[in-house]
Design a protein around this motif. Structure first.
Motif, PDB file in Angstrom:
ATOM      1  N   VAL A 119       0.837  -1.203   0.000  1.00 49.49           N
ATOM      2  CA  VAL A 119       0.000   0.000   0.000  1.00 49.49           C
ATOM      3  C   VAL A 119       0.873   1.254   0.000  1.00 49.49           C
ATOM      4  O   VAL A 119       1.766   1.403   0.830  1.00 49.49           O
ATOM      5  CB  VAL A 119      -0.952  -0.013   1.223  1.00 49.49           C
ATOM      6  N   ASP A 120       0.588   2.150  -0.944  1.00 55.97           N
ATOM      7  CA  ASP A 120       1.314   3.421  -1.019  1.00 55.97           C
ATOM      8  C   ASP A 120       0.658   4.504  -0.164  1.00 55.97           C
ATOM      9  O   ASP A 120       1.332   5.371   0.378  1.00 55.97           O
ATOM     10  CB  ASP A 120       1.369   3.909  -2.473  1.00 55.97           C
ATOM     11  N   LEU A 121      -0.674   4.479  -0.089  1.00 60.86           N
ATOM     12  CA  LEU A 121      -1.404   5.472   0.709  1.00 60.86           C
ATOM     13  C   LEU A 121      -2.599   4.804   1.362  1.00 60.86           C
ATOM     14  O   LEU A 121      -3.403   4.156   0.691  1.00 60.86           O
ATOM     15  CB  LEU A 121      -1.883   6.638  -0.165  1.00 60.86           C
ATOM     16  N   ALA A 122      -2.702   4.975   2.681  1.00 58.42           N
ATOM     17  CA  ALA A 122      -3.834   4.454   3.450  1.00 58.42           C
ATOM     18  C   ALA A 122      -4.722   5.621   3.868  1.00 58.42           C
ATOM     19  O   ALA A 122      -4.236   6.619   4.405  1.00 58.42           O
ATOM     20  CB  ALA A 122      -3.344   3.689   4.670  1.00 58.42           C
ATOM     21  N   ILE A 123      -6.018   5.481   3.598  1.00 58.92           N
ATOM     22  CA  ILE A 123      -7.007   6.520   3.921  1.00 58.92           C
ATOM     23  C   ILE A 123      -7.898   5.939   5.014  1.00 58.92           C
ATOM     24  O   ILE A 123      -8.650   4.992   4.782  1.00 58.92           O
ATOM     25  CB  ILE A 123      -7.816   6.888   2.663  1.00 58.92           C
ATOM     26  N   LEU A 124      -7.762   6.508   6.227  1.00 56.61           N
ATOM     27  CA  LEU A 124      -8.372   5.889   7.401  1.00 56.61           C
ATOM     28  C   LEU A 124      -9.482   6.741   8.003  1.00 56.61           C
ATOM     29  O   LEU A 124      -9.442   7.967   7.943  1.00 56.61           O
ATOM     30  CB  LEU A 124      -7.308   5.631   8.472  1.00 56.61           C
ATOM     31  N   PRO A 125     -10.445   6.074   8.648  1.00 55.31           N
ATOM     32  CA  PRO A 125     -11.525   6.783   9.329  1.00 55.31           C
ATOM     33  C   PRO A 125     -11.154   7.060  10.778  1.00 55.31           C
ATOM     34  O   PRO A 125     -10.186   6.502  11.315  1.00 55.31           O
ATOM     35  CB  PRO A 125     -12.671   5.769   9.281  1.00 55.31           C
ATOM     36  N   CYS A 126     -11.941   7.892  11.414  1.00 51.35           N
ATOM     37  CA  CYS A 126     -11.859   8.077  12.859  1.00 51.35           C
ATOM     38  C   CYS A 126     -13.203   8.638  13.310  1.00 51.35           C
ATOM     39  O   CYS A 126     -13.954   9.183  12.509  1.00 51.35           O
ATOM     40  CB  CYS A 126     -10.715   9.011  13.252  1.00 51.35           C
ATOM     41  N   TYR A 150       1.994  -0.963   9.522  1.00 52.27           N
ATOM     42  CA  TYR A 150       2.064  -0.204   8.270  1.00 52.27           C
ATOM     43  C   TYR A 150       2.993   0.994   8.419  1.00 52.27           C
ATOM     44  O   TYR A 150       2.919   1.713   9.413  1.00 52.27           O
ATOM     45  CB  TYR A 150       0.650   0.261   7.893  1.00 52.27           C
ATOM     46  N   ARG A 151       3.854   1.194   7.437  1.00 53.37           N
ATOM     47  CA  ARG A 151       4.818   2.303   7.516  1.00 53.37           C
ATOM     48  C   ARG A 151       4.703   3.272   6.350  1.00 53.37           C
ATOM     49  O   ARG A 151       5.530   4.149   6.192  1.00 53.37           O
ATOM     50  CB  ARG A 151       6.247   1.746   7.579  1.00 53.37           C
ATOM     51  N   GLY A 152       3.687   3.133   5.504  1.00 50.93           N
ATOM     52  CA  GLY A 152       3.539   4.009   4.347  1.00 50.93           C
ATOM     53  C   GLY A 152       2.792   5.296   4.682  1.00 50.93           C
ATOM     54  O   GLY A 152       2.507   5.585   5.844  1.00 50.93           O
ATOM     55  N   GLY A 153       2.465   6.051   3.643  1.00 48.89           N
ATOM     56  CA  GLY A 153       1.725   7.298   3.807  1.00 48.89           C
ATOM     57  C   GLY A 153       0.320   7.037   4.336  1.00 48.89           C
ATOM     58  O   GLY A 153      -0.352   6.108   3.886  1.00 48.89           O
ATOM     59  N   THR A 154      -0.106   7.832   5.301  1.00 50.20           N
ATOM     60  CA  THR A 154      -1.412   7.638   5.925  1.00 50.20           C
ATOM     61  C   THR A 154      -2.097   8.974   6.126  1.00 50.20           C
ATOM     62  O   THR A 154      -1.480   9.926   6.606  1.00 50.20           O
ATOM     63  CB  THR A 154      -1.267   6.961   7.311  1.00 50.20           C
ATOM     64  N   VAL A 155      -3.377   9.028   5.777  1.00 53.40           N
ATOM     65  CA  VAL A 155      -4.159  10.246   5.988  1.00 53.40           C
ATOM     66  C   VAL A 155      -5.460   9.874   6.704  1.00 53.40           C
ATOM     67  O   VAL A 155      -6.106   8.886   6.378  1.00 53.40           O
ATOM     68  CB  VAL A 155      -4.425  10.998   4.649  1.00 53.40           C
ATOM     69  N   LEU A 156      -5.796  10.666   7.721  1.00 49.64           N
ATOM     70  CA  LEU A 156      -7.048  10.499   8.470  1.00 49.64           C
ATOM     71  C   LEU A 156      -8.075  11.463   7.901  1.00 49.64           C
ATOM     72  O   LEU A 156      -7.760  12.646   7.696  1.00 49.64           O
ATOM     73  CB  LEU A 156      -6.844  10.912   9.929  1.00 49.64           C
ATOM     74  N   LEU A 157      -9.283  10.990   7.671  1.00 55.84           N
ATOM     75  CA  LEU A 157     -10.367  11.872   7.242  1.00 55.84           C
ATOM     76  C   LEU A 157     -11.254  12.178   8.439  1.00 55.84           C
ATOM     77  O   LEU A 157     -11.680  11.264   9.143  1.00 55.84           O
ATOM     78  CB  LEU A 157     -11.201  11.214   6.139  1.00 55.84           C
ATOM     79  N   CYS A 158     -11.504  13.457   8.683  1.00 51.25           N
ATOM     80  CA  CYS A 158     -12.342  13.865   9.818  1.00 51.25           C
ATOM     81  C   CYS A 158     -13.040  15.177   9.493  1.00 51.25           C
ATOM     82  O   CYS A 158     -12.445  16.061   8.864  1.00 51.25           O
ATOM     83  CB  CYS A 158     -11.478  14.032  11.068  1.00 51.25           C
ATOM     84  N   ARG A 159     -14.275  15.282   9.903  1.00 46.72           N
ATOM     85  CA  ARG A 159     -14.981  16.562   9.741  1.00 46.72           C
ATOM     86  C   ARG A 159     -14.413  17.563  10.752  1.00 46.72           C
ATOM     87  O   ARG A 159     -14.174  17.221  11.901  1.00 46.72           O
ATOM     88  CB  ARG A 159     -16.474  16.381   9.958  1.00 46.72           C
TER      89      ARG A 159
END
Length: 195
Positions: A119-126, A150-159
């Protein structure tokens, strides 16, 4: 009060806040978050993405998943296997997703596994997080276990309206470097430029 109790209390507060958000705000923030994510160079250059499938009042990730599939990226989504455990399974169309555990759309059980290190980019919830990327999940531990390997790029999506700077943390909680809200991208707590 233990950290676990603090988390449970904050989850209850955030769920009440989430339930009170206006439908127009949900729609507008969904669209803005998706647009910001698609503008991230890390998304654009990623060959393989891992992305949650938003349900209910969660952020709608379907536009992101559709864009990634239409762009020829390898797309994987979570398949819950046992309590607290999930596997990354490849999908080639949104129509493959079926309601699974907790009524969350999941890939079929025979969908190909994707290794975490592919995985190059993980898009995670919270449920909530702060601008530093310290997240409050829903309590199942699925993404904590993922982040442990996981050690790749990670972005959290949050309002933005659900951001809380005081997040109770435990030793197994891993911060995420990027937080994306309808206002834009934050990197290690500071506003960052997109694109």
């Amino acid at each position: 009060m233990t950290r676990q109790e603090e988390k449970q209390q904050l989850r209850a507060t955030i769920r009440q806040m989430e339930a009170a958000l206006a439908p127009g705000y949900l729609q507008n923030s969904d669209a803005a978050i998706a647009a910001h994510l698609l503008a991230m160079p890390e998304y654009q250059s990623a060959g393989t993405i891992f992305c949650f499938v938003g349900t209910g009042r969660e952020i709608d990730t379907r536009p992101i998943l559709c864009h990634a599939l239409n762009s020829g990226k390898t797309v994987c989504a979570p398949l819950c296997t046992t309590p607290g455990q999930m596997e990354l399974r490849r999908i080639t169309a949104l129509e493959e997703l079926r309601p699974g555990k907790f009524h969350i759309p999941e890939p079929p059980a025979d969908a190909p596994c994707v290794a975490v290190d592919e995985v190059d980019l993980a898009i995670l919830p919270c449920l909530s997080c702060n601008h530093l990327g310290q997240r409050l999940g829903r309590g199942g531990g699925y993404y904590d276990r993922f982040l442990a390997h996981y050690r790749g790029g990670t972005v959290l999506l949050c309002r933005e309206l659900l951001i809380r700077e005081e997040i109770p943390l435990e030793p197994h909680d891993y911060p995420v470097p990027w937080v994306l809200t309808e206002r834009g991208l934050y990197e290690d707590g500071s506003p960052a430029r997109l694109g």
